[in-house]
Design a protein around this motif. Structure first.
Motif, PDB file in Angstrom:
ATOM      1  N   SER A 289     -16.460  13.146  39.244  1.00 23.88           N
ATOM      2  CA  SER A 289     -17.794  13.578  38.822  1.00 23.88           C
ATOM      3  C   SER A 289     -18.656  12.354  38.607  1.00 23.88           C
TER       4      SER A 289
ATOM      5  N   PRO B 294     -22.095  10.830  36.332  1.00 24.25           N
ATOM      6  CA  PRO B 294     -22.955  11.101  35.182  1.00 24.25           C
ATOM      7  C   PRO B 294     -24.350  11.532  35.640  1.00 24.25           C
ATOM      8  N   ARG B 295     -24.910  12.450  34.895  1.00 23.21           N
ATOM      9  CA  ARG B 295     -26.248  12.940  35.192  1.00 23.21           C
ATOM     10  C   ARG B 295     -27.064  12.822  33.925  1.00 23.21           C
TER      11      ARG B 295
ATOM     12  N   GLU C  64     -24.835  14.918  30.821  1.00 22.16           N
ATOM     13  CA  GLU C  64     -24.049  15.867  31.591  1.00 22.16           C
ATOM     14  C   GLU C  64     -23.362  15.197  32.760  1.00 22.16           C
ATOM     15  N   GLU C  65     -22.426  15.926  33.351  1.00 19.26           N
ATOM     16  CA  GLU C  65     -21.687  15.403  34.493  1.00 19.26           C
ATOM     17  C   GLU C  65     -21.914  16.301  35.694  1.00 19.26           C
TER      18      GLU C  65
ATOM     19  N   GLU D 296     -32.853  21.019  36.435  1.00 18.11           N
ATOM     20  CA  GLU D 296     -31.881  19.939  36.254  1.00 18.11           C
ATOM     21  C   GLU D 296     -30.772  20.292  35.272  1.00 18.11           C
ATOM     22  N   ASP D 297     -30.962  21.398  34.548  1.00 18.40           N
ATOM     23  CA  ASP D 297     -29.837  21.886  33.747  1.00 18.40           C
ATOM     24  C   ASP D 297     -28.736  22.441  34.646  1.00 18.40           C
ATOM     25  N   HIS D 298     -29.116  22.785  35.869  1.00 13.84           N
ATOM     26  CA  HIS D 298     -28.150  23.456  36.749  1.00 13.84           C
ATOM     27  C   HIS D 298     -27.689  22.611  37.911  1.00 13.84           C
TER      28      HIS D 298
END
Ligand code: ADP
Ligand code: MG
Length: 430
Positions: free
Chosen positions: A13, A15-16, A20-21, A390-392
């Motif tokens: 994964s 990092p975002r 979040e990942e 961007e949450d998704h």
């Protein structure tokens, strides 16, 4: 016999924003045996290049394990070489120098470096070009340098990341055939090949096994063994049957995923949209409605007739399915009643049909329209929706999704968008 490569339950994964990942690969398993060419087929963004980097030991997974000839991979692997889509040659070096570069890390005596580089150049069909510079070469010749630089190290595993996709059709085919011929004759100094591609026919032409990657987080969704002797004949029925089979597998999975995403209701705004213009949608619908298809076509057939590749056809077919203007089932696409009406309609009625389809079947479009309806100003900044998306999904996916919904909404006049101000609005609040 030890496998050349084993990938077990690998997870990777990135990092975002907001801690979040982005989970790109999960529970991914793969084996490469000696003597095999294995194809990895998946859409762009599914994590193919990420996987190759893990195999080359250039990056580490967060979970699972990889091993090369029985030993764990925990750093760059000497026996793995890579051919890239963009030839990645040094412009200030000659062909010979570019190829020799591959050998530097091995610390061989200069005379041997030269001999081996010349042999690789000869093998790959570049004889006579040793002292040419990359700019003097055609794309096909440059990619041959890319191949020579990879095979010169005699890698046990040769990895190719969409090696033919920057080349024109004929050049690509020549290079594929030459490569297969060398491989079949045992002249390539390598024991196994992994090839990433988004071209189904290329995979069927070259590979012993084709692995289909699922979408993010990606795993290997299924495996298709290509039981045809080399050299393969693209025009044979058996060849076409394999192409069809892969099409069916790929579309089935995509359609399933999309249906699931549409079903989640309010969260459906998290469904990623791939950029397809209303023109491309109308174009495919019109082609489908016309002879010889009369409303229903085999996906490989219509792709071929429209001169589209999978990566280009699937998003359009998917958009048509999403808007319920067509139905994708197995390897076929078929117009719905609404799709047929769309074809017969004048421009204004087409816009209306499109607008209704957007509101009913594309949760993000309905959501934006609702926000604009509810606000007194009937406008909202782009950042608001981008944040929600961007949450998704990753930032680039969110941007593409927003760009797509804007082009669809503009065509159907569901809402409008001002690029300079980055503001959504209702042109006519009635
Ligand atoms: P493919 O080769 O199948 O097109 P990639 O492996 O290049 O896909 O990328 C898969 C996903 O991982 C993409 O969403 C991409 O944005 C993300 N990604 C790849 N490398 C990085 C990185 N170094 N940092 C953050 N995100 C990355
Ligand atoms: Mg890639």
């Amino acid at each position: 016999m030890t496998n050349l490569l084993e990938v077990r339950n690998v997870r990777r994964s990135f990092p975002r924003g907001g801690g979040e990942e982005l989970l790109v690969l999960d529970e991914l398993n793969l084996t490469l045996k000696e003597g095999e060419i294995v194809g990895l087929l998946g859409r762009s963004g599914s994590g193919k290049s990420t996987l190759l980097r893990l195999i080359a030991g250039l990056a580490r997974p967060q979970g699972g394990s990889l091993s090369y000839m029985g030993a764990p991979i925990d750093g760059p692997v000497q026996g793995v070489a890579m051919v890239f889509q963009s030839f990645a040659l040094f412009p200030w070096m000659t062909v010979l120098e570019n190829v020799q570069l591959g050998l530097e890390a091995l610390g061989l005596p200069p005379a041997e470096v030269r001999t081996r580089a010349l042999a690789a150049i000869d093998l790959i069909g570049l004889d006579g070009y040793e002292s040419a510079y990359p700019r003097e070469l055609s794309g096909g010749m440059r990619q041959r340098v890319g191949f020579a630089r990879a095979v010169v190290v005699h890698p046990n595993i040769l990895m190719m990341d969409e090696p033919f996709s920057a080349l024109d059709v004929l050049t690509a085919e020549n290079l594929r055939t030459d490569l297969i011929e060398l491989w079949e004759k045992g002249q390539l100094p390598t024991k196994g090949i992994i090839m990433v591609t988004h071209n189904i026919e290329e995979a069927v032409l070259m590979c012993d096994r084709v692995l289909l990657m699922t979408n993010q987080p990606s795993r290997i969704g299924s495996e298709i063994r290509i039981d045809l002797p080399q050299p393969r004949d693209r025009t044979s029925t058996a060849f076409e049957d394999y192409v069809d089979k892969i099409y069916v597998e790929m579309t089935a999975r995509r359609v399933e995923r999309m249906r699931a995403a549409q079903m989640v209701g309010p969260q459906g705004i998290g469904m990623q949209l791939h950029h397809v213009s209303p023109n491309q949608i109308s174009g495919l619908i019109e082609a489908l409605a016309a002879a010889p298809y009369n409303g229903k076509a085999d996906l490989p057939d219509i792709a071929y007739e429209q001169e589209l590749e999978v990566d280009e056809l699937f998003p359009v077919a998917e958009a048509i399915q999403m808007l319920r203007l067509g139905e994708v089932e197995g390897g076929d696409i078929k117009l719905t009643h609404m799709g047929k009406r769309f074809v017969d309609a004048e421009l204004n009625e087409r816009k209306e049909i499109f607008s209704r389809a957007l509101q009913s079947h594309v949760p993000l479009a309905a959501h934006i329209r609702k926000v604009l309806d509810e606000r007194a100003s009937h406008s909202a900044p782009r950042a608001r929706f981008l944040d929600e998306l961007e949450d998704h999904m990753a930032e680039d996916a969110a941007e593409e999704t927003l760009r797509t919904v804007v082009s669809w909404a503009r065509f159907s006049e569901l809402f409008s968008y001002n690029d300079d101000a980055a503001v959504f609005s209702l042109e006519d609040p009635e």
